[in-house]
Scaffold this motif. Structure first.
Motif, short mmCIF file in Angstrom:
data_model
loop_
_atom_site.label_atom_id
_atom_site.label_comp_id
_atom_site.label_asym_id
_atom_site.label_seq_id
_atom_site.Cartn_x
_atom_site.Cartn_y
_atom_site.Cartn_z
N ASP A 183 0.83 -1.20 0.00
CA ASP A 183 0.00 0.00 0.00
C ASP A 183 0.87 1.25 0.00
OD1 ASP A 183 -2.21 -1.60 0.03
OD2 ASP A 183 -2.57 -1.44 2.18
N GLY A 184 1.94 1.20 0.81
CA GLY A 184 2.85 2.35 0.89
C GLY A 184 3.53 2.63 -0.44
N ASP A 185 3.91 1.56 -1.14
CA ASP A 185 4.55 1.72 -2.46
C ASP A 185 3.58 2.37 -3.45
OD1 ASP A 185 6.87 0.63 -1.51
OD2 ASP A 185 6.50 -1.37 -2.31
N ASP A 186 2.31 1.95 -3.37
CA ASP A 186 1.30 2.56 -4.25
C ASP A 186 1.13 4.03 -3.95
OD1 ASP A 186 0.90 0.15 -5.50
OD2 ASP A 186 -0.84 -0.41 -4.28
N LEU A 187 1.05 4.35 -2.64
CA LEU A 187 0.90 5.76 -2.24
C LEU A 187 2.11 6.59 -2.66
CD1 LEU A 187 -0.55 5.28 1.37
CD2 LEU A 187 -1.79 6.07 -0.65
N LYS A 188 3.29 6.00 -2.46
CA LYS A 188 4.52 6.71 -2.82
C LYS A 188 4.60 6.94 -4.33
CE LYS A 188 9.54 6.52 -2.26
NZ LYS A 188 10.69 5.69 -1.80
N LYS A 189 4.20 5.91 -5.09
CA LYS A 189 4.22 6.02 -6.56
C LYS A 189 3.29 7.14 -7.03
CE LYS A 189 3.36 3.37 -10.79
NZ LYS A 189 2.89 2.08 -11.34
N LYS A 190 2.06 7.16 -6.47
CA LYS A 190 1.10 8.20 -6.86
C LYS A 190 1.60 9.58 -6.44
CE LYS A 190 -2.93 5.14 -6.67
NZ LYS A 190 -4.16 4.78 -5.93
N ARG A 191 2.17 9.67 -5.22
CA ARG A 191 2.70 10.96 -4.75
C ARG A 191 3.81 11.44 -5.66
NH1 ARG A 191 6.74 10.80 0.11
NH2 ARG A 191 7.90 9.96 -1.65
N ASP A 192 4.75 10.54 -6.00
CA ASP A 192 5.89 10.92 -6.83
C ASP A 192 5.44 11.31 -8.25
OD1 ASP A 192 7.46 10.42 -4.66
OD2 ASP A 192 8.21 8.48 -5.37
N GLU A 193 4.44 10.59 -8.77
CA GLU A 193 3.92 10.94 -10.11
C GLU A 193 3.31 12.34 -10.09
OE1 GLU A 193 1.19 7.82 -10.97
OE2 GLU A 193 2.72 6.44 -11.75
N LEU A 194 2.55 12.63 -9.03
CA LEU A 194 1.93 13.96 -8.92
C LEU A 194 2.98 15.04 -8.75
CD1 LEU A 194 -1.13 13.08 -6.65
CD2 LEU A 194 -1.22 13.84 -9.02
N ASN A 195 4.01 14.77 -7.93
CA ASN A 195 5.08 15.75 -7.75
C ASN A 195 5.84 16.00 -9.04
OD1 ASN A 195 4.64 16.40 -5.06
ND2 ASN A 195 5.88 14.71 -4.30
N ALA A 196 5.97 14.95 -9.85
CA ALA A 196 6.63 15.12 -11.16
C ALA A 196 5.79 16.04 -12.05
CB ALA A 196 6.82 13.76 -11.83
N LYS A 197 4.46 15.86 -12.01
CA LYS A 197 3.57 16.73 -12.79
C LYS A 197 3.64 18.15 -12.26
CE LYS A 197 0.22 13.19 -14.18
NZ LYS A 197 -1.19 12.73 -14.05
N VAL A 198 3.74 18.29 -10.94
CA VAL A 198 3.85 19.62 -10.33
C VAL A 198 5.10 20.34 -10.83
CG1 VAL A 198 4.39 20.82 -8.16
CG2 VAL A 198 2.53 19.17 -8.24
N ARG A 199 6.22 19.60 -10.86
CA ARG A 199 7.47 20.20 -11.36
C ARG A 199 7.34 20.59 -12.83
NH1 ARG A 199 9.56 16.15 -7.98
NH2 ARG A 199 9.79 14.69 -9.70
N GLU A 200 6.68 19.71 -13.61
CA GLU A 200 6.53 19.96 -15.05
C GLU A 200 5.66 21.20 -15.29
OE1 GLU A 200 4.57 17.71 -18.94
OE2 GLU A 200 5.05 16.56 -17.13
N LEU A 201 4.51 21.26 -14.59
CA LEU A 201 3.60 22.39 -14.77
C LEU A 201 4.18 23.68 -14.19
CD1 LEU A 201 0.09 20.79 -14.05
CD2 LEU A 201 1.13 21.33 -16.25
N SER A 202 4.94 23.57 -13.11
CA SER A 202 5.59 24.75 -12.53
C SER A 202 6.58 25.35 -13.53
CB SER A 202 6.31 24.38 -11.23
OG SER A 202 5.39 23.97 -10.24
N LYS A 203 7.25 24.47 -14.24
CA LYS A 203 8.20 24.93 -15.27
C LYS A 203 7.45 25.68 -16.37
CE LYS A 203 11.83 23.27 -18.38
NZ LYS A 203 12.51 22.06 -18.92
N VAL A 204 6.31 25.11 -16.81
CA VAL A 204 5.50 25.76 -17.86
C VAL A 204 4.98 27.11 -17.35
CG1 VAL A 204 3.38 25.60 -19.21
CG2 VAL A 204 4.81 23.58 -18.90
N ALA A 205 4.52 27.14 -16.09
CA ALA A 205 4.01 28.39 -15.51
C ALA A 205 5.11 29.44 -15.43
CB ALA A 205 3.44 28.11 -14.11
N GLN A 206 6.31 28.99 -15.06
CA GLN A 206 7.44 29.91 -14.96
C GLN A 206 7.81 30.47 -16.34
OE1 GLN A 206 8.69 30.94 -12.00
NE2 GLN A 206 9.72 32.45 -13.26
#
Length: 365
Positions: A102-125
């Motif tokens: 369960d923790g691996d699933d949560l970590k995977k989803k969290r990391d995927e979302l954080n990757a999208k955050v970094r990607e969109l933050s770059k576009v916003a910048q």
């Protein structure tokens, strides 16, 4: 002897199963699992090695004085304790495995979302950078337009001054320069060439003076009007340039607004994704907090199992001694019977023959 082997094999299989589950290595053999189990138990007992050895040595002395039934009863008790603790340890490992999955699933989803955050933050910048660059150009153009408008205003004020002066001159001249010039020349000709009386001459002279003043005013009005026309032509280009600057500023403002809205939208999505990622991180942290007390039970259980297994080995070794003594007495009894049969030329069984061979009564060259 056979019972001892079966029991020992059963205990070993449980240990191997736990070792295999714990290391979770693909293709792990039973021998590897046992080696890992022994290494882990040695590591667990490392700190208390001297105390454990002392305790085991004392137990060996105590066990040496026990009866066979006492050894058997104690062995069964330790088997029950070992079975209970190993089952508890296996349960913990299974529970931790579920939590870890369960923790691996949560970590995977969290990391995927954080990757999208970094990607969109770059576009916003990038949108922010483009917007700021456009705003810088707008600021520069506004500065140029302000200068142009300031110059135009100054010229407009000067034109207004010229117009006021021209209007004053026109009030004085009351006619065009050409008309006044013609009238002046006619009156001057009369004054210079015609034979007129004094009164008429005086009137003509006064007309000449008046026409001269009006003519000068008309001439000045014409000059002022010409200068006004020059200013109008000059300002016409300035007005056109100012309009062009305003048009460009408007276009750039629309472009800046587009980048600004893109940036706002990207940051809005970033906030949503970050909140979602934080939610998974919180659940992951809660999962770790839940796992911690469960994991804390592992080392005490491992230590208990390791000590119990070593104690059981002592009892099982003593049980082997009892079994060996029984086997020896049994062989002696069979040997005595076989010797009698041999003397009487009786029929020997394979068991009788084995006893005679073992005792050296029958030898083969």
């Amino acid at each position: 002897m056979e019972n001892y082997q079966q029991n020992h094999e059963s205990e070993a299989s449980v240990s191997e199963e736990i070792a295999i589950e714990e290391v979770e290595t693909v293709g792990f053999t039973e021998k590897d699992a046992m080696a890992v189990q022994e290494a882990q138990e040695a590591a667990v007992l490392k700190e208390d090695k001297e105390l454990v050895e002392m305790r085991l040595n004392e137990l060996k002395v105590a066990v040496s004085t026990m009866t066979e039934n006492e050894v058997k009863n104690k062995s069964n008790q330790l088997r029950n304790v070992l079975d209970r603790d190993e089952k508890a340890l296996k349960t913990i490992f299974r529970e931790l495995k579920l939590h870890r999955t369960d923790g691996d699933d949560l970590k995977k989803k969290r990391d995927e979302l954080n990757a999208k955050v970094r990607e969109l933050s770059k576009v916003a910048q990038e949108s922010r950078t483009k917007r700021d660059e456009v705003n810088r150009k707008i600021s520069e153009l506004k500065g140029v337009r302000t200068t142009e408008m300031s110059d135009s205003k100054a010229k407009s004020e000067e034109i207004n001054q010229l117009k006021a002066r021209r209007d004053e001159c026109n009030k004085i001249s009351q006619s065009t320069f050409e008309t006044l010039s013609k009238a002046y020349r006619a009156e001057l000709k009369t004054f210079l060439e015609n034979d007129i009386n004094l009164e008429h001459e005086r009137n003509v002279f006064e007309k000449l003076q008046n026409l001269s003043t009006r003519l000068a005013a008309a001439k000045e009005a014409n000059e002022l009007h010409r200068r006004m026309q020059d200013f109008y032509q000059s300002n016409k280009g300035m007005y056109q340039k100012s309009d062009e600057l305003s048009t460009e500023i408007k276009q750039l403002s629309e472009e800046s607004q587009k980048y600004h809205l893109e940036m706002i939208e990207m940051f809005r999505k970033v906030d949503e994704l970050r909140k979602e990622a934080d939610g998974y991180h919180k659940r992951l942290t809660e999962r770790y907090t839940m796992i911690k007390p469960i994991s804390a039970k592992i080392d005490p259980l491992k230590k208990s199992i390791a000590i119990t297994r070593r104690e059981l080995d002592i009892y099982l070794e003593r049980a082997k001694d009892f079994q060996a003594e029984k086997d020896e007495k049994r062989v002696d009894k069979i040997h005595d019977s076989a010797k009698e049969k041999l003397k009487q030329n009786g029929r020997l069984s394979l068991e009788d023959l084995g006893a005679l061979i073992e005792k050296g009564d029958i030898k083969f060259k």
